[in-house]
Design an enzyme around this catalytic site. Structure first.
Site, PDB file in Angstrom:
ATOM      1  N   TYR A  70      24.953  36.880  42.977  1.00  0.00           N
ATOM      2  CA  TYR A  70      25.852  35.982  42.276  1.00  0.00           C
ATOM      3  C   TYR A  70      26.565  35.093  43.304  1.00  0.00           C
ATOM      4  CZ  TYR A  70      29.608  34.485  39.218  1.00  0.00           C
ATOM      5  OH  TYR A  70      30.487  33.738  38.499  1.00  0.00           O
ATOM      6  N   ARG A  75      50.945  47.894  35.800  1.00  0.00           N
ATOM      7  CA  ARG A  75      50.029  47.638  36.928  1.00  0.00           C
ATOM      8  C   ARG A  75      49.301  48.909  37.325  1.00  0.00           C
ATOM      9  NH1 ARG A  75      51.949  47.910  41.756  1.00  0.00           N
ATOM     10  NH2 ARG A  75      53.830  46.711  41.345  1.00  0.00           N
ATOM     11  N   LYS A 109      30.096  39.677  30.860  1.00  0.00           N
ATOM     12  CA  LYS A 109      28.736  39.390  30.407  1.00  0.00           C
ATOM     13  C   LYS A 109      28.351  40.276  29.215  1.00  0.00           C
ATOM     14  CE  LYS A 109      29.244  36.761  33.926  1.00  0.00           C
ATOM     15  NZ  LYS A 109      28.789  37.028  35.286  1.00  0.00           N
ATOM     16  N   ASP A 166      25.426  46.080  41.777  1.00  0.00           N
ATOM     17  CA  ASP A 166      25.943  45.210  40.724  1.00  0.00           C
ATOM     18  C   ASP A 166      24.959  45.300  39.558  1.00  0.00           C
ATOM     19  OD1 ASP A 166      26.598  43.070  39.027  1.00  0.00           O
ATOM     20  OD2 ASP A 166      27.401  41.870  40.672  1.00  0.00           O
TER      21      ASP A 166
END
Ligand SMILES: *Cc1c(COP(=O)(O)O)cnc(C)c1O
Length: 385
Positions: A101, A48, A198, A173
């Site tokens: 988005y 983690r 993407k 972004d």
């Protein structure tokens, strides 16, 4: 070194154990310690808190964006969440691009607003609207440019200047253009967010996200929150994304060339009411697109004549293009934002920002452009009857 060299080599060294040219998938939970206060080799303790495969991707993305460092996540939304968690607290105010988005809108209005963070959705394509939205409690400006799905652009340098003057962080972004075409940190932004799902992946193989910071202190704040909240990327996803990164520029150039040809075809088509692609001279912010980016990307949208019915006919009859969410992959995708990606945005808000019922979004892939145009032409012909 140039971008093409760095997209292949940055962040990756031959595996120290075997010499493997690709960073292996380090499938492990924990790392054996030499003693209670000493970790072996590279300081890994528990997956983690860090994993060598993920770390290689983080170093590569930090290099490509020109940032101090990067943290990677299981999705782009997890990256945005880590950004919010690291820099916001109850009572803070955030300005977000009014076209963004759908998931960003949902995370802001349906999740973080419950914890006392206040959001203003402003038309960030007009810097004066950002200035007007600033308040004493404003902590962060989050812009998305080009925005999903309308492709409205925000002047990154102008908004960064406003942010700096006001002592507010500016996060961009950069999912749609990637650092190959647009580098927000060079234009003055503090933070960059990506959905690596993407273009970095590019092959419809993974979901993932990243936050790249201007300073190591900012990275430490995000990394602390990543470990505290467990928002991490799995090593398999990092491995696949590492391979995708190596061909980023080549894919983007070809996909963008295909997109421009398709945009010009649609612009001349009698069944098409409107086309928007930053590379078209008719694009309202074409000059800004040329100024702040070195390419126009492979996303475009058009409005088919005949409204929802024609849109549905088009979707139901198109070949080659896959009717699917996602974007940026080698497969060409066609989307209807109102019923798909932006279904969670209220109708009034959609109308206000220009997401109309007949808007069709295209993510142009790597197929032969003649085949892509032929398929669109055939499907468009069916919408006239
Ligand atoms: C897809 C996308 C996101 C969310 O990323 P996921 O990987 O789907 O969680 C955020 N911003 C933009 C611009 C996107 O296209």
């Amino acid at each position: 070194m140039g971008f093409n060299t760095r997209q292949v080599h940055a962040g990756v060294e031959p595996d120290p154990v075997t010499g493997s040219i690709l960073t292996p998938i380090y499938q492990t939970t924990t790392y054996v310690q030499e003693s209670v206060d000493k970790y072996l080799a590279r300081g890994y303790s528990y997956s983690r808190s860090g994993n060598p495969t993920v770390r290689a991707l983080e170093r590569k993305l930090a290099d490509l964006e020109g940032g101090a460092d990067c943290t990677c996540y299981g999705t782009g939304m997890a990256a945005l969440q880590a950004l919010y968690l690291a820099f916001l607290k109850a009572g803070d105010h955030v300005i977000v691009s009014d076209v963004a988005y759908g998931g960003t809108y949902r995370l802001s209005t349906k999740v973080f607003s419950r914890f006392g963070v206040d959001f203003t959705f402003a038309d960030t394509s007009r810097p004066e609207e950002v200035r007007k939205a600033l308040r004493p409690g404003t902590r962060l400006i989050l812009t998305e440019t080009p925005a999903n799905p309308t492709l409205k652009l925000t002047d990154i340098a102008a908004v960064s200047e406003l942010a700096r003057t006001a002592g507010v962080l500016h996060a961009v972004d950069n999912t749609f253009l990637t650092p190959y075409y647009q580098r927000p940190l060079e234009l003055g932004a503090d933070l960059v967010v990506h959905s690596t799902t993407k273009y970095f992946d590019g092959h419809n193989a993974t979901v993932g996200g990243a936050v790249i910071t201007r300073t190591s202190e900012q990275d430490a704040a995000v990394r602390f929150m990543q470990n505290a909240s467990g928002l991490i990327m799995a090593p398999q996803s990092a491995f696949l994304t590492l391979q995708g990164c190596k061909t980023l520029s080549v894919r983007l150039e070809r996909q963008s060339a295909n997109a421009l040809a398709i945009a010009r075809f649609l612009e001349a088509h009698p069944r098409v009411a409107e086309v928007r692609y930053p590379g078209l001279e008719s694009f309202p912010q074409h000059e800004l697109a040329k100024r702040q980016a070195t390419g126009f990307g492979a996303m475009l949208w058009f409005e088919v004549k005949g409204g929802v019915k024609a849109g549905k006919t088009l979707m139901d009859n198109i070949r080659i293009w896959s009717l699917a969410e996602n974007l940026g992959s080698v497969e060409s995708l066609i989307t209807h934002p109102v019923t798909m990606t932006h279904a969670d945005v209220e109708e009034a808000e959609r109308r206000r920002v220009g997401i109309t019922d007949g808007l069709v979004r295209l993510s142009v892939g790597l197929e032969d452009v003649e085949d892509l145009i032929g398929a669109l032409d055939q499907a468009l012909a069916r919408t006239g009857s």
